[in-house]
Design a protein around this motif. Sequence first.
Motif, short mmCIF file in Angstrom:
data_model
loop_
_atom_site.label_atom_id
_atom_site.label_comp_id
_atom_site.label_asym_id
_atom_site.label_seq_id
_atom_site.Cartn_x
_atom_site.Cartn_y
_atom_site.Cartn_z
N PHE A 199 -21.72 -0.10 -3.13
CA PHE A 199 -21.52 -0.99 -4.06
C PHE A 199 -20.48 -2.09 -3.55
CE2 PHE A 199 -18.48 2.64 -4.34
CZ PHE A 199 -17.33 1.93 -4.09
N PHE A 200 -20.10 -2.05 -2.15
CA PHE A 200 -19.23 -3.27 -1.86
C PHE A 200 -19.80 -4.32 -1.33
CE2 PHE A 200 -16.38 0.61 -1.08
CZ PHE A 200 -15.13 0.00 -1.43
N GLU A 201 -19.44 -5.39 -1.55
CA GLU A 201 -19.96 -6.71 -0.95
C GLU A 201 -20.02 -6.59 0.49
OE1 GLU A 201 -21.76 -10.85 -0.90
OE2 GLU A 201 -21.76 -9.02 -2.56
N GLN A 202 -18.71 -6.21 0.78
CA GLN A 202 -18.54 -5.99 2.32
C GLN A 202 -17.37 -5.04 2.79
OE1 GLN A 202 -17.59 -9.87 4.23
NE2 GLN A 202 -17.34 -8.82 6.51
N ARG A 203 -17.36 -4.22 3.45
CA ARG A 203 -16.44 -3.05 3.91
C ARG A 203 -15.95 -3.64 5.18
NH1 ARG A 203 -20.13 2.07 3.42
NH2 ARG A 203 -21.49 0.61 4.36
N LEU A 204 -14.51 -3.70 5.01
CA LEU A 204 -13.71 -4.41 6.28
C LEU A 204 -12.78 -3.15 6.80
CD1 LEU A 204 -12.42 -7.68 4.64
CD2 LEU A 204 -14.32 -7.39 5.90
N SER A 205 -13.34 -2.60 7.70
CA SER A 205 -12.64 -1.35 8.39
C SER A 205 -11.63 -2.11 9.41
CB SER A 205 -13.70 -0.72 9.19
OG SER A 205 -14.73 -0.11 8.16
N LEU A 206 -10.46 -1.92 8.95
CA LEU A 206 -9.38 -2.55 9.99
C LEU A 206 -8.12 -1.93 9.64
CD1 LEU A 206 -7.71 -4.76 7.85
CD2 LEU A 206 -9.82 -6.00 8.67
N ASP A 207 -7.04 -2.06 10.22
CA ASP A 207 -5.80 -1.42 9.96
C ASP A 207 -4.89 -2.60 9.62
OD1 ASP A 207 -3.02 -0.75 10.42
OD2 ASP A 207 -3.32 0.43 12.29
N LEU A 208 -4.34 -2.32 8.35
CA LEU A 208 -3.42 -3.43 7.65
C LEU A 208 -2.48 -4.22 8.65
CD1 LEU A 208 -3.12 -1.84 4.03
CD2 LEU A 208 -4.54 -4.37 4.66
N ARG A 209 -1.85 -3.24 9.58
CA ARG A 209 -0.88 -3.64 10.51
C ARG A 209 -1.35 -4.48 11.51
NH1 ARG A 209 0.93 2.60 11.75
NH2 ARG A 209 -1.25 2.56 12.09
N ASP A 210 -2.51 -4.73 11.65
CA ASP A 210 -2.91 -5.71 12.47
C ASP A 210 -3.23 -7.12 12.01
OD1 ASP A 210 -3.37 -3.87 14.62
OD2 ASP A 210 -5.66 -3.40 14.10
N THR A 211 -2.06 -7.83 11.91
CA THR A 211 -1.82 -8.97 10.83
C THR A 211 -2.72 -10.25 10.89
OG1 THR A 211 0.58 -8.26 10.62
CG2 THR A 211 -0.22 -10.41 9.86
N ASP A 212 -2.88 -10.46 12.31
CA ASP A 212 -3.84 -11.50 12.79
C ASP A 212 -5.46 -11.30 12.43
OD1 ASP A 212 -1.60 -12.88 13.80
OD2 ASP A 212 -1.96 -12.37 15.84
N ILE A 213 -5.62 -9.98 12.81
CA ILE A 213 -7.10 -9.70 12.37
C ILE A 213 -7.42 -9.68 10.76
CG2 ILE A 213 -8.85 -7.96 12.53
CD1 ILE A 213 -7.63 -7.18 15.16
#
Length: 230
Positions: free
Chosen positions: A43-57
Amino acid sequence: MELKTALVTGASSGIGLAIAKMLSEEGYKVYGIGRIFPEGCDFFEQRLSLDLRDTDILLSKVSEIKRVDILVNAAGSAYYGLAEFNTPAQIKEMCRVDLEAPLILTSALLPKLKDVKGMVINIASVTSTRINTHGAAYGALKAGLRSYGRSLFEEVRKTGVRVVTVCPDLTLGTKLYRNADFKPSEEEGCYLLPEDVAECVKNIIGMREGAAVTEVEVRPQFNRIEKKKN
């Protein structure tokens, strides 16, 4: 007409996943930020698999989203126990996930939220209003998020942006207690489900424009915990 868009952190499990699913059912395009998403999340438009602590990404990815009507800061990290036993690594993780990331995301997305008179929904905790022995650091950070939300609403209300702090109590089906020696009691009436919190959020976003709920606690009828079995 362009579809409304929501960005949800902590969207791969627990309360964040339940809110993301609810928003999709309500007709929103949902972008979810999480670690490892379970099966059946189409149901997601897009799933972003990332670490919230990687601020730049993190900021690079969210900058690609052209429109944001709702930002849900639902990701959380908690370590329980006496304060003297909280390690520097644990404290840093909680600080960055529970407080730093929501502030950074909100600041970055406020221009887009102002354009559409959008909404910021911060998932804090009932601990943000309590004294928290065996959870002092976590409670302090959630209190910081609650304070931020209260001040932010006064700052942006003139633009039409609504800011809501939701404070859930003991909730089954989340990973928040993975580092604790206790869990919510599974006796009927002693726990919330992620879907209960999502239903509360659904009611809040469904209010007429011009009416704003700024803070709400969601609690089970009874207050009981269980020691985890070794």
